[in-house]
Design a protein around this motif. Structure first.
Motif, PDB file in Angstrom:
ATOM      1  N   ARG A  79      15.649  71.206  22.411  1.00  0.00           N
ATOM      2  CA  ARG A  79      17.036  71.005  22.008  1.00  0.00           C
ATOM      3  C   ARG A  79      17.515  72.289  21.335  1.00  0.00           C
ATOM      4  O   ARG A  79      17.047  72.634  20.237  1.00  0.00           O
ATOM      5  CB  ARG A  79      17.180  69.838  21.048  1.00  0.00           C
TER       6      ARG A  79
ATOM      7  N   ILE B  43      31.661  72.808  27.166  1.00  0.00           N
ATOM      8  CA  ILE B  43      32.157  71.582  26.568  1.00  0.00           C
ATOM      9  C   ILE B  43      33.521  71.850  25.962  1.00  0.00           C
ATOM     10  O   ILE B  43      33.736  72.883  25.314  1.00  0.00           O
ATOM     11  CB  ILE B  43      31.155  71.005  25.535  1.00  0.00           C
TER      12      ILE B  43
ATOM     13  N   GLY C 255      34.926  67.469  23.177  1.00  0.00           N
ATOM     14  CA  GLY C 255      33.733  67.012  23.871  1.00  0.00           C
ATOM     15  C   GLY C 255      33.945  66.044  25.008  1.00  0.00           C
ATOM     16  O   GLY C 255      32.980  65.490  25.530  1.00  0.00           O
ATOM     17  N   ARG C 256      35.183  65.847  25.420  1.00  0.00           N
ATOM     18  CA  ARG C 256      35.432  64.871  26.491  1.00  0.00           C
ATOM     19  C   ARG C 256      35.113  65.421  27.862  1.00  0.00           C
ATOM     20  O   ARG C 256      34.834  64.680  28.797  1.00  0.00           O
ATOM     21  CB  ARG C 256      36.884  64.415  26.444  1.00  0.00           C
TER      22      ARG C 256
ATOM     23  N   THR D 272      32.870  68.144  30.155  1.00  0.00           N
ATOM     24  CA  THR D 272      31.707  69.029  30.252  1.00  0.00           C
ATOM     25  C   THR D 272      31.546  69.487  31.700  1.00  0.00           C
ATOM     26  O   THR D 272      31.914  68.773  32.636  1.00  0.00           O
ATOM     27  CB  THR D 272      30.414  68.332  29.806  1.00  0.00           C
TER      28      THR D 272
ATOM     29  N   THR E 290      22.040  68.777  29.023  1.00  0.00           N
ATOM     30  CA  THR E 290      23.185  68.045  28.488  1.00  0.00           C
ATOM     31  C   THR E 290      23.765  68.807  27.296  1.00  0.00           C
ATOM     32  O   THR E 290      23.030  69.109  26.349  1.00  0.00           O
ATOM     33  CB  THR E 290      22.794  66.634  28.036  1.00  0.00           C
TER      34      THR E 290
ATOM     35  N   SER F  68      26.479  68.929  24.123  1.00  0.00           N
ATOM     36  CA  SER F  68      27.200  68.034  23.225  1.00  0.00           C
ATOM     37  C   SER F  68      27.648  68.834  22.003  1.00  0.00           C
ATOM     38  O   SER F  68      27.208  69.963  21.797  1.00  0.00           O
ATOM     39  CB  SER F  68      26.322  66.854  22.805  1.00  0.00           C
ATOM     40  N   ARG F  69      28.527  68.228  21.224  1.00  0.00           N
ATOM     41  CA  ARG F  69      28.984  68.907  20.008  1.00  0.00           C
ATOM     42  C   ARG F  69      29.267  67.881  18.929  1.00  0.00           C
ATOM     43  O   ARG F  69      29.557  66.719  19.210  1.00  0.00           O
ATOM     44  CB  ARG F  69      30.225  69.759  20.294  1.00  0.00           C
ATOM     45  N   ASP F  70      29.179  68.361  17.694  1.00  0.00           N
ATOM     46  CA  ASP F  70      29.503  67.554  16.528  1.00  0.00           C
ATOM     47  C   ASP F  70      30.488  68.375  15.703  1.00  0.00           C
ATOM     48  O   ASP F  70      30.082  69.283  14.962  1.00  0.00           O
ATOM     49  CB  ASP F  70      28.238  67.221  15.744  1.00  0.00           C
TER      50      ASP F  70
ATOM     51  N   TYR G 232      25.211  71.635  20.863  1.00  0.00           N
ATOM     52  CA  TYR G 232      23.810  71.475  21.252  1.00  0.00           C
ATOM     53  C   TYR G 232      23.655  71.594  22.763  1.00  0.00           C
ATOM     54  O   TYR G 232      24.581  71.324  23.530  1.00  0.00           O
ATOM     55  CB  TYR G 232      23.296  70.099  20.821  1.00  0.00           C
TER      56      TYR G 232
END
Length: 124
Positions: A19, A51, A55-56, A58, A69, A71-73, A80
């Motif tokens: 990751r 992304i 984040g909707r 990708t 994959t 993703s984001r926060d 990530y």
């Protein structure tokens, strides 16, 4: 000015997982579209994943689709890249990048800010 710092790279065996993380500071993180690129020795930097700001949306390179994959926060200013089913050809330095532009996501020239990279080595 946005600063990006990648981490999480390492040496893994074929089929393994990692990751990758990218921490952002400066600017408003949620206003940036984020990308992951990689560069193998002797090769040009290539697009891996993208992304959108919340984040909707990708996108992935064909070579990693179904295995990686993104993703984001936004609350943590983090993006990530989960990399699974690793192959020797995934060996490269992985970079995260940020842009406010809405240009072609797969071009490195679209992105204005870059991290220093994290090495991923896949052993067979």
């Amino acid at each position: 000015q946005v600063q990006l710092v990648e981490s999480g790279g390492g040496l893994v065996q074929v089929g393994g997982s990692l990751r990758l993380s990218c921490a952002s500071s400066g600017g408003t993180f949620s206003s940036y579209r984020m990308g992951w690129f990689r560069q193998a020795p002797g090769k040009e930097r290539e697009f891996v994943a993208y992304i959108s700001r919340i984040g909707r949306i990708t996108y992935y390179a064909d070579s990693v689709k179904g295995r990686f994959t993104v993703s984001r926060d936004n609350a943590k200013n983090m993006v990530y890249l989960q990399v699974n089913s690793l192959k020797p050809e995934d060996t490269a330095v992985y970079y995260c990048a940020a842009t406010e532009k809405g240009d072609t996501y797969s071009l490195s020239s679209t992105f204005d800010y870059w991290g220093q990279g994290t090495q991923v080595t896949v052993s067979s």
